[in-house]
Design an enzyme around this catalytic site. Structure first.
Site, PDB file in Angstrom:
ATOM      1  N   LYS A 186       0.857  -1.199   0.000  1.00 52.20           N
ATOM      2  CA  LYS A 186       0.000   0.000   0.000  1.00 52.20           C
ATOM      3  C   LYS A 186       0.886   1.240   0.000  1.00 52.20           C
ATOM      4  CE  LYS A 186      -1.891   2.734   2.921  1.00 52.20           C
ATOM      5  NZ  LYS A 186      -1.813   3.986   2.137  1.00 52.20           N
ATOM      6  N   GLU A 262      10.902   1.389   9.625  1.00 52.41           N
ATOM      7  CA  GLU A 262      11.783   2.539   9.391  1.00 52.41           C
ATOM      8  C   GLU A 262      10.961   3.777   9.712  1.00 52.41           C
ATOM      9  OE1 GLU A 262      14.799   2.082   8.892  1.00 52.41           O
ATOM     10  OE2 GLU A 262      14.782  -0.012   8.279  1.00 52.41           O
ATOM     11  N   CYS A 296      13.831  11.060   5.640  1.00 54.29           N
ATOM     12  CA  CYS A 296      13.990  10.689   7.052  1.00 54.29           C
ATOM     13  C   CYS A 296      15.405  10.953   7.542  1.00 54.29           C
ATOM     14  CB  CYS A 296      13.635   9.223   7.222  1.00 54.29           C
ATOM     15  SG  CYS A 296      14.639   8.183   6.151  1.00 54.29           S
ATOM     16  N   GLU A 398      10.335  15.809  15.473  1.00 55.60           N
ATOM     17  CA  GLU A 398      10.591  15.752  14.037  1.00 55.60           C
ATOM     18  C   GLU A 398       9.638  16.701  13.299  1.00 55.60           C
ATOM     19  OE1 GLU A 398       9.159  12.412  11.668  1.00 55.60           O
ATOM     20  OE2 GLU A 398      11.114  12.304  10.702  1.00 55.60           O
TER      21      GLU A 398
END
Ligand code: NAD
Ligand code: 6OD
Length: 494
Positions: A186, A262, A296, A398
């Site tokens: 997906k 991750e 990332c 973040e």
């Protein structure tokens, strides 16, 4: 869109790919081009029944010829997939640019070539994979031979994010396929197109129906959650936000499904006074602002040794102010928009929070005004700030946008302490001309990846992933092959 973009953006429309058939079952949602807010596509949203059909198709493929395929056949398949993407290189670039708004130059130099390279690399790695064997003494003196074979996990769910859509999908699909799994993938709802095109390529390669499936939709309460909580999934490989990882792990816990995650990062860069100054500035420009900070691995915290702090901030801010932000297809564009209106609201929220927390803004801090169609896009300024305390939310959380906070440090021990002061632990960059400092500091950083005098230099054979809230497990080379297979020991009495 300007004329060039319109012609460049002609590509496949998103569809599910289930059991070897393309379909658009389900209600549809728009795909938005982030550089001007226009609608560039329409994707179907898979409900629970559609996801279930994909999982069943995958299970059936494992029970059929795919389950008997040899590693040689699967390596050949990966090479054919790489060739198939390469043959449609421009279309893939156009799809990625349309869905993400990233500079064409970036899609052309990183996203698509690295995806192709990934399929080839895993063909090489799987072909060269070795098994360990042991001879074991037995009471009768004849001995026994132990060796390990790897069987696939089974049906694996792969859930991908929007920042490097084809690349991050390929990093999971290639090792999962070459180890013989059947996949239900997906992609992100923001970037569904290149996953459908990958399905087209795989279809054209003649893969057994059901061995690779794609479903589209959103995350919680939609296709993502239906897939990752499905009772017949044998493993989940996910890249995305740490909060989403927690939700997926909660669902996976019900079935004790293994996960590979991750997740997010708040990556530090340490710049020592003995570093090559210009290289450190340029490296930090790349690490903070590439893909509008939406990788990332991007740097959001920069720690600079005090003697060069002021000069470094001035040089970084100067470069940030002069980065060319604009249309994906303009040749001089270095940075594009953020991925969505919602993501821009989040990032701008942090720009405002930084001010409230007392930051000094040296570059950016707002939204560029173009006076054309780009003002309907999701652009923000590349931003450099200083002056925040160690516990400011802007320094801790973040942001995933083109902003970095720069702070001074006085000695090596403090630099390491500051770098490690994070809930995340994905990647760090270290800029120094001292070899002994590099070797001393690198292993003390609580990160899965440490780059010395470089950034984002990735060999497919090396481990990729993070500590703490940045992930569970590692991708890359043997690590991915191991996650997607079950070792089985065979003991033969001689
Ligand atoms: P996200 O977590 O919002 O979405 C990622 C994927 O998960 C999408 O396909 C989404 O539909 C799906 N999803 C969302 N909620 C779900 C749920 N409850 N159940 C199942 N699926 C769900 O992440 P994003 O916004 O697409 O990407 C940005 C984030 O990804 C950032 O935090 C970034 O650091 C992280 N990221 C990490 C890496 C890495 O390798 N460590 C790489 C890229 C991005
Ligand atoms: O290219 C790669 O190997 C890789 N792992 C890139 C990851 C980027 C994350 O956003």
């Amino acid at each position: 869109m300007n004329e060039q973009e319109t012609s460049e953006a002609a590509h496949t429309q998103p569809r599910h790919y289930i059991g070897g058939q393309f379909s658009d079952t389900g209600t549809s949602f728009d795909v938005i081009h982030p550089a001007d807010g226009s609608v560039v596509g329409c994707a179907p949203e898979a409900d629970a029944a559609t996801v279930d059909a994909a999982v069943q198709a995958a299970r059936a493929a494992l029970l059929g010829p795919w389950g008997q395929s040899s590693v040689e056949e699967r390596c050949a398949l990966l090479r054919a997939i790489a060739d198939g993407i390469e043959a449609r290189f421009d279309e893939f670039v156009a799809a990625e640019v349309a869905d993400t708004g990233k500079p064409e130059s970036l899609a052309r130099s990183v996203d698509i070539p690295r995806s192709i390279e990934t399929f080839r690399a895993y063909a090489d790695l799987a072909w060269a994979r070795s098994e360990r064997a042991f001879t074991t003494p037995t009471p009768d003196g004849a001995g026994a031979l132990n060796y390990t074979v790897h069987r696939p996990r089974g049906v694996v769910a792969i859930v991908a994010p929007w920042n490097l859509p084809l690349l991050l999908l390929s990093l999971k699909v290639a090792p999962a396929l070459v180890t013989g799994n059947a996949i239900v993938a997906k992609p992100s709802e923001l970037t569904p197109t290149s996953a459908t095109m990958l399905a087209e390529v795989i279809h054209d390669c003649g893969l057994v129906e059901g061995a690779f499936n794609v479903v589209h939709g959103f995350g919680g309460g939609s296709a993502g959650a239906h897939l990752t909580s499905h009772p017949d999934i044998d493993a989940v490989a996910f890249t995305g936000d740490s909060g989403t990882g927690r939700a997926i792990m909660g669902a996976a816990a019900e079935q004790l499904t293994p996960v590979s995650f991750e997740l997010g990062g708040k990556n530090p860069a340490l710049v020592f006074a003995d570093a090559d100054f210009d290289a450190a500035v340029e490296g930090t420009v790349r690490s903070a602002f590439t893909n509008a900070g939406q990788i990332c691995l991007c740097t959001e915290r920069v720690y600079v040794e005090r003697p060069i702090f002021d000069d470094f901030v001035a040089a970084l801010a100067d470069r940030a102010k002069n980065l060319s932000v604009g249309r994906p297809y303009d040749a001089d564009t270095w940075m594009g928009p953020l991925a969505s209106a919602d993501h821009r609201s989040k990032v701008l929220g942090y720009y405002r929070l930084a001010e409230q927390e007392g930051a000094k803004i040296h570059a950016g801090g707002g939204v560029p005004v173009f006076g054309d169609e780009r003002d309907s896009g999701f652009f923000v300024d590349p931003t450099v700030i200083t002056g925040l305390s160690r516990d400011a939310r802007t320094v801790r959380e973040e942001i995933f946008g083109p902003i970095c906070h720069v702070a001074p440090f006085d000695d090596e021990a403090t630099a390491v302490e500051l770098a490690n002061e994070s809930a995340f632990g994905l990647a760090a960059s270290l800029w120094t001309s001292s070899l002994s400092r590099a070797h001393r500091v690198a292993p003390r950083l609580q990160n899965g990846i440490v780059w010395v005098n470089c950034w984002n230099l990735r060999d497919h054979r090396t481990p990729f992933g993070g500590l703490k809230a940045s992930g569970i497990g590692r991708e890359g080379g043997e690590y991915s092959l191991d996650f997607f297979s079950e070792p089985v020991n065979v003991c033969v009495k001689l």
